[in-house]
Design an enzyme around this catalytic site. Structure first.
Site, PDB file in Angstrom:
ATOM      1  N   CYS A 146     -13.452  -4.534 -26.345  1.00 44.51           N
ATOM      2  CA  CYS A 146     -12.850  -3.406 -27.047  1.00 44.51           C
ATOM      3  C   CYS A 146     -11.473  -3.882 -27.506  1.00 44.51           C
ATOM      4  O   CYS A 146     -10.623  -4.228 -26.690  1.00 44.51           O
ATOM      5  CB  CYS A 146     -12.732  -2.232 -26.069  1.00 44.51           C
ATOM      6  SG  CYS A 146     -11.884  -0.808 -26.746  1.00 44.51           S
ATOM      7  N   CYS A 174      -0.054   3.933 -32.252  1.00 45.24           N
ATOM      8  CA  CYS A 174      -0.931   4.744 -33.099  1.00 45.24           C
ATOM      9  C   CYS A 174      -0.133   5.959 -33.552  1.00 45.24           C
ATOM     10  O   CYS A 174       0.717   6.446 -32.832  1.00 45.24           O
ATOM     11  CB  CYS A 174      -2.143   5.194 -32.285  1.00 45.24           C
ATOM     12  SG  CYS A 174      -3.339   6.181 -33.227  1.00 45.24           S
ATOM     13  N   ASN A 192     -10.626  10.736 -19.384  1.00 43.95           N
ATOM     14  CA  ASN A 192      -9.877   9.934 -18.421  1.00 43.95           C
ATOM     15  C   ASN A 192      -8.472  10.521 -18.360  1.00 43.95           C
ATOM     16  O   ASN A 192      -7.762  10.525 -19.364  1.00 43.95           O
ATOM     17  CB  ASN A 192      -9.863   8.474 -18.845  1.00 43.95           C
ATOM     18  CG  ASN A 192     -11.242   7.866 -18.731  1.00 43.95           C
ATOM     19  OD1 ASN A 192     -11.834   7.879 -17.652  1.00 43.95           O
ATOM     20  ND2 ASN A 192     -11.781   7.397 -19.826  1.00 43.95           N
ATOM     21  N   SER A 216     -14.536   2.819 -34.511  1.00 46.44           N
ATOM     22  CA  SER A 216     -14.376   4.227 -34.154  1.00 46.44           C
ATOM     23  C   SER A 216     -13.168   4.813 -34.883  1.00 46.44           C
ATOM     24  O   SER A 216     -12.090   4.231 -34.877  1.00 46.44           O
ATOM     25  CB  SER A 216     -14.172   4.337 -32.636  1.00 46.44           C
ATOM     26  OG  SER A 216     -13.946   5.676 -32.266  1.00 46.44           O
ATOM     27  N   GLU A 219      -3.426  -4.275 -25.916  1.00 42.03           N
ATOM     28  CA  GLU A 219      -4.407  -4.524 -24.865  1.00 42.03           C
ATOM     29  C   GLU A 219      -5.800  -4.676 -25.459  1.00 42.03           C
ATOM     30  O   GLU A 219      -6.139  -4.060 -26.467  1.00 42.03           O
ATOM     31  CB  GLU A 219      -4.399  -3.362 -23.861  1.00 42.03           C
ATOM     32  CG  GLU A 219      -3.162  -3.403 -22.985  1.00 42.03           C
ATOM     33  CD  GLU A 219      -2.983  -2.133 -22.167  1.00 42.03           C
ATOM     34  OE1 GLU A 219      -2.678  -2.261 -20.977  1.00 42.03           O
ATOM     35  OE2 GLU A 219      -3.152  -1.032 -22.708  1.00 42.03           O
ATOM     36  N   CYS A 230      -3.362  12.302 -31.072  1.00 44.20           N
ATOM     37  CA  CYS A 230      -4.329  13.109 -30.307  1.00 44.20           C
ATOM     38  C   CYS A 230      -3.688  13.463 -28.961  1.00 44.20           C
ATOM     39  O   CYS A 230      -3.154  12.583 -28.282  1.00 44.20           O
ATOM     40  CB  CYS A 230      -5.626  12.337 -30.090  1.00 44.20           C
ATOM     41  SG  CYS A 230      -6.448  11.872 -31.631  1.00 44.20           S
ATOM     42  N   GLY A 263      -4.892   2.284 -31.460  1.00 47.20           N
ATOM     43  CA  GLY A 263      -4.758   2.298 -32.919  1.00 47.20           C
ATOM     44  C   GLY A 263      -5.896   3.011 -33.614  1.00 47.20           C
ATOM     45  O   GLY A 263      -6.952   3.247 -33.042  1.00 47.20           O
ATOM     46  N   GLU A 264      -5.635   3.390 -34.872  1.00 42.99           N
ATOM     47  CA  GLU A 264      -6.660   4.008 -35.704  1.00 42.99           C
ATOM     48  C   GLU A 264      -7.071   2.961 -36.746  1.00 42.99           C
ATOM     49  O   GLU A 264      -6.306   2.678 -37.681  1.00 42.99           O
ATOM     50  CB  GLU A 264      -6.092   5.279 -36.359  1.00 42.99           C
ATOM     51  CG  GLU A 264      -6.925   5.871 -37.477  1.00 42.99           C
ATOM     52  CD  GLU A 264      -8.414   6.033 -37.154  1.00 42.99           C
ATOM     53  OE1 GLU A 264      -8.765   6.549 -36.075  1.00 42.99           O
ATOM     54  OE2 GLU A 264      -9.227   5.612 -37.986  1.00 42.99           O
ATOM     55  N   SER A 277     -14.691  10.193 -33.580  1.00 43.37           N
ATOM     56  CA  SER A 277     -14.148  10.964 -32.463  1.00 43.37           C
ATOM     57  C   SER A 277     -14.124  12.427 -32.864  1.00 43.37           C
ATOM     58  O   SER A 277     -13.306  12.835 -33.686  1.00 43.37           O
ATOM     59  CB  SER A 277     -12.731  10.485 -32.141  1.00 43.37           C
ATOM     60  OG  SER A 277     -12.792   9.143 -31.720  1.00 43.37           O
ATOM     61  N   LEU A 278     -15.041  13.204 -32.297  1.00 41.52           N
ATOM     62  CA  LEU A 278     -15.198  14.596 -32.704  1.00 41.52           C
ATOM     63  C   LEU A 278     -14.403  15.500 -31.771  1.00 41.52           C
ATOM     64  O   LEU A 278     -13.475  16.187 -32.191  1.00 41.52           O
ATOM     65  CB  LEU A 278     -16.694  14.933 -32.690  1.00 41.52           C
ATOM     66  CG  LEU A 278     -17.127  16.165 -33.441  1.00 41.52           C
ATOM     67  CD1 LEU A 278     -16.824  16.038 -34.918  1.00 41.52           C
ATOM     68  CD2 LEU A 278     -18.631  16.404 -33.232  1.00 41.52           C
ATOM     69  N   HIS A 279     -14.804  15.544 -30.516  1.00 37.09           N
ATOM     70  CA  HIS A 279     -14.068  16.200 -29.427  1.00 37.09           C
ATOM     71  C   HIS A 279     -13.914  17.708 -29.560  1.00 37.09           C
ATOM     72  O   HIS A 279     -13.211  18.338 -28.750  1.00 37.09           O
ATOM     73  CB  HIS A 279     -12.678  15.585 -29.233  1.00 37.09           C
ATOM     74  CG  HIS A 279     -12.683  14.108 -29.013  1.00 37.09           C
ATOM     75  ND1 HIS A 279     -13.674  13.449 -28.318  1.00 37.09           N
ATOM     76  CD2 HIS A 279     -11.815  13.142 -29.419  1.00 37.09           C
ATOM     77  CE1 HIS A 279     -13.401  12.150 -28.298  1.00 37.09           C
ATOM     78  NE2 HIS A 279     -12.292  11.937 -28.960  1.00 37.09           N
ATOM     79  N   CYS A 307      -4.554  11.586 -25.535  1.00 38.44           N
ATOM     80  CA  CYS A 307      -4.673  10.117 -25.560  1.00 38.44           C
ATOM     81  C   CYS A 307      -3.357   9.444 -25.196  1.00 38.44           C
ATOM     82  O   CYS A 307      -2.287   9.857 -25.629  1.00 38.44           O
ATOM     83  CB  CYS A 307      -5.116   9.670 -26.952  1.00 38.44           C
ATOM     84  SG  CYS A 307      -5.216   7.891 -27.139  1.00 38.44           S
ATOM     85  N   CYS A 354     -11.549   4.493 -21.423  1.00 39.80           N
ATOM     86  CA  CYS A 354     -11.246   4.995 -22.777  1.00 39.80           C
ATOM     87  C   CYS A 354      -9.976   5.823 -22.795  1.00 39.80           C
ATOM     88  O   CYS A 354      -9.783   6.702 -21.985  1.00 39.80           O
ATOM     89  CB  CYS A 354     -12.336   5.923 -23.291  1.00 39.80           C
ATOM     90  SG  CYS A 354     -13.970   5.370 -22.987  1.00 39.80           S
TER      91      CYS A 354
END
Ligand code: SAH
Length: 337
Positions: free
Chosen positions: A102, A109, A287, A188, A89, A113, A156-157, A211-213, A116, A330
């Protein structure tokens, strides 16, 4: 062979090896950047050129938009099918500063996480540079709009597919082709440290988002398995190396998850962790993903975080939510059969 996968100098070499003039490469590059992908429509390239031995197998292959959803806010999500049948996508968004896309860097991936949706089915395969470029061209064709900014924040990373990612950046940056400015690109990562170092050397002008989170390492390991391999303290050190080397501000993404990382003690730890760094924090209310138990921190809480961080001298914004009515926000991208 897909021309979108070739850097200008590679295309030039193929053309010269076929006994044809090298300048055809820039002509073709120019057409493609304008969205012209049919050889017949490239008016200054003669038909017999395409018939030459060594050229005949070259084609421009775009992914096919198999499903397009339009959000009330102008966001457009496209499901794009690659030549081998895999789909990814891409999301088109309108901002004051221009049109942004984006894009996905992998089909699936493997970072896992926990909050996600993209990684739920694991990794299928890496995308090629040409497939990433193809996402841009296919979405422009689908929307009739020109894209000026690119964020590699879809499925994906990107740093798990570093070679293809860097080739993609070189291709879209090529002055004779798309000529997209390095500063209009953002990548990212969930924090693959060796690649952060490499990226700072290779592309100091491209924006980097991390991406810290989480504000401490144990907490981060609980929601982002990658932290076990590359712990938070090392990640922060790598970020400092990056900002020292490039002089560029890093964006830290912090997704607010209720009762996981959104209370005052997290805020204090976060502020201490980032104190004095050349950075900016982007707060994202989670989200919610149907299959997952995590609940979003409120927008009010995100605002509180923002104000408190700013008071401590750390610039912060709350991310505007686009495309949530079409599951394009996201972290929601995933393939639903
Ligand atoms: N793998 C890269 C890029 C893709 S994810 C990375 O981790 O940065 C893009 C961003 O969306 C990341 O910050 C990711 O952590 C975040 N994200 C994933 N799921 C989310 C969700 N459900 N709600 C909000 N953000 C999410």
């Amino acid at each position: 062979m897909n021309i979108l996968d070739l850097e200008l100098k590679e295309l030039e070499k193929i053309i010269k090896d076929a006994g044809q003039p090298g300048f055809r490469a820039s002509q073709i590059y120019g057409w493609i950047s304008k969205g012209v992908t049919e050889p017949d429509e490239m008016r200054n390239v003669p038909k017999k050129f395409w018939d030459t031995e060594g050229i005949r197998d070259l084609r421009v292959v775009l992914p096919e938009a198999v499903k397009t959803q339009h959000s009330k806010d102008g966001t457009v999500k496209c499901l794009l099918r690659m030549e081998d049948g895999n789909s990814v996508e891409a999301v088109f968004m309108k901002y004051k500063y221009g049109n942004s896309i984006c894009i996905s860097s992998q089909a699936g991936c493997r970072m896992g996480c926990v909050f996600c949706a993209s990684g739920m089915l694991g990794l299928t395969r890496n995308l090629t540079a040409g497939e990433m470029y193809g996402e841009i061209l296919a979405v422009e064709r689908e929307t009739g709009e020109k894209i000026s900014h690119i964020v590699v924040m879809g499925t994906g990373e990107p740093f798990d597919n570093y070679d293809k990612l860097s080739k993609f950046i070189r291709i879209i940056n090529e002055p004779k082709g798309r000529n997209l400015g390095m500063r209009n690109i953002t990548v990212s990562t969930c924090g693959l440290i060796p690649m952060i170092d490499r990226f700072g050397d290779d592309f100091p002008q491209v924006n980097l988002a991390i991406s810290l989170h989480a504000s401490d390492s144990d907490e981060r390991s609980r929601i982002m398995p990658v932290n076990k391999a590359y712990p938070l303290e090392d990640l922060i050190r790598a970020c400092k190396r990056y900002t020292d080397k490039t002089g560029r501000r890093i964006t830290f993404e912090y997704t607010l998850i209720k009762s996981v990382n959104d209370d005052r003690k997290h805020l204090d730890k976060l502020a201490n962790l980032l104190h004095g760094m050349l950075c900016h924090v982007n707060l994202i209310p989670l989200n919610e993903v149907k299959e997952k138990e995590f609940i979003s921190g409120t927008r009010e809480r995100a605002e509180e975080f923002r104000e408190a961080l700013e008071r401590k001298g750390i610039p912060a914004t709350v991310r505007r939510e686009l495309g949530s009515d079409i599951d394009a926000a996201c972290g929601q991208l995933r393939l639903t059969k």
